[in-house]
Design an enzyme around this catalytic site. Sequence first.
Site, PDB file in Angstrom:
ATOM      1  N   ASP A   8       0.789  -1.245   0.000  1.00 14.47           N
ATOM      2  CA  ASP A   8       0.000   0.000   0.000  1.00 14.47           C
ATOM      3  C   ASP A   8       0.820   1.294   0.000  1.00 14.47           C
ATOM      4  OD1 ASP A   8      -1.891  -1.971   0.277  1.00 14.47           O
ATOM      5  OD2 ASP A   8      -2.774  -1.213   2.121  1.00 14.47           O
ATOM      6  N   LYS A 106      -6.665  -5.135  -2.882  1.00 15.04           N
ATOM      7  CA  LYS A 106      -7.310  -5.546  -1.632  1.00 15.04           C
ATOM      8  C   LYS A 106      -8.353  -4.528  -1.204  1.00 15.04           C
ATOM      9  CE  LYS A 106      -4.339  -4.510   1.938  1.00 15.04           C
ATOM     10  NZ  LYS A 106      -4.696  -3.129   2.261  1.00 15.04           N
ATOM     11  N   CYS A 151      -1.767  -2.661   7.738  1.00 12.84           N
ATOM     12  CA  CYS A 151      -1.612  -3.565   6.605  1.00 12.84           C
ATOM     13  C   CYS A 151      -0.273  -4.297   6.579  1.00 12.84           C
ATOM     14  CB  CYS A 151      -1.879  -2.807   5.317  1.00 12.84           C
ATOM     15  SG  CYS A 151      -3.627  -2.324   5.243  1.00 12.84           S
TER      16      CYS A 151
END
Length: 196
Positions: A8, A106, A151
């Site tokens: 991310d 995701k 994450c």
Amino acid sequence: MNALILIDIQNDFLPGGSLEVPNGDEIIDNVNSIMDNYNIVVATKDWHPKNHISFASNHKNKKVGQKIKINNLDQMLWPDHCIKDSKGSEFPEKLDSHKIHKIFYKGVDSNIDSYSGFYDNGKIRSTGLSNFLKKSNINQVDIVGLATDYCVKYSSFDAFNEGFNINVLRFCVRGISVETTETAFKEMKDMGISII
Ligand code: VGL
Ligand code: ZN
């Protein structure tokens, strides 16, 4: 064979973004500097529809930072972030993203959040990342990116449980809050994950 997983690293998680991770931009040069050391570089992108349940804006009378239960799962409510195909969901320009072999998306289902790059928070849907790594004969996985306390943490747990040897690279991760980041490092260490 080894792989680097970028978690991310997207505009919304960088300073100025809608869910900014303090000093998140500091990792970009460090990540660029190590990409050539791996057989494969993959990345995840948080990739939400506008009506995603993790957005406080999609709940009546709820605020950012509140925790609620959805289908028996704890859900933290976030500001709108990483809406698919938006500027905020793109990689930052400074990142050498041409070196990324494959991207895994995701948080794509509006009804469930996904912190890990491998599975959603209910462990129902796989992103395909684990299969891809196994098919590519990867045994060593190094994890970098944002945010350490969400994450990165859950991706490292899943990578560990999938049987990969993993390192979390401290100079290439940053967290949302100091306290939860400290806890995250401790939880990872307790599990047997090396933080280097
Ligand atoms: C993340 C909160 C919500 C992360 C993603 O990438 O750490 N955190 N969505
Ligand atoms: Zn998200």
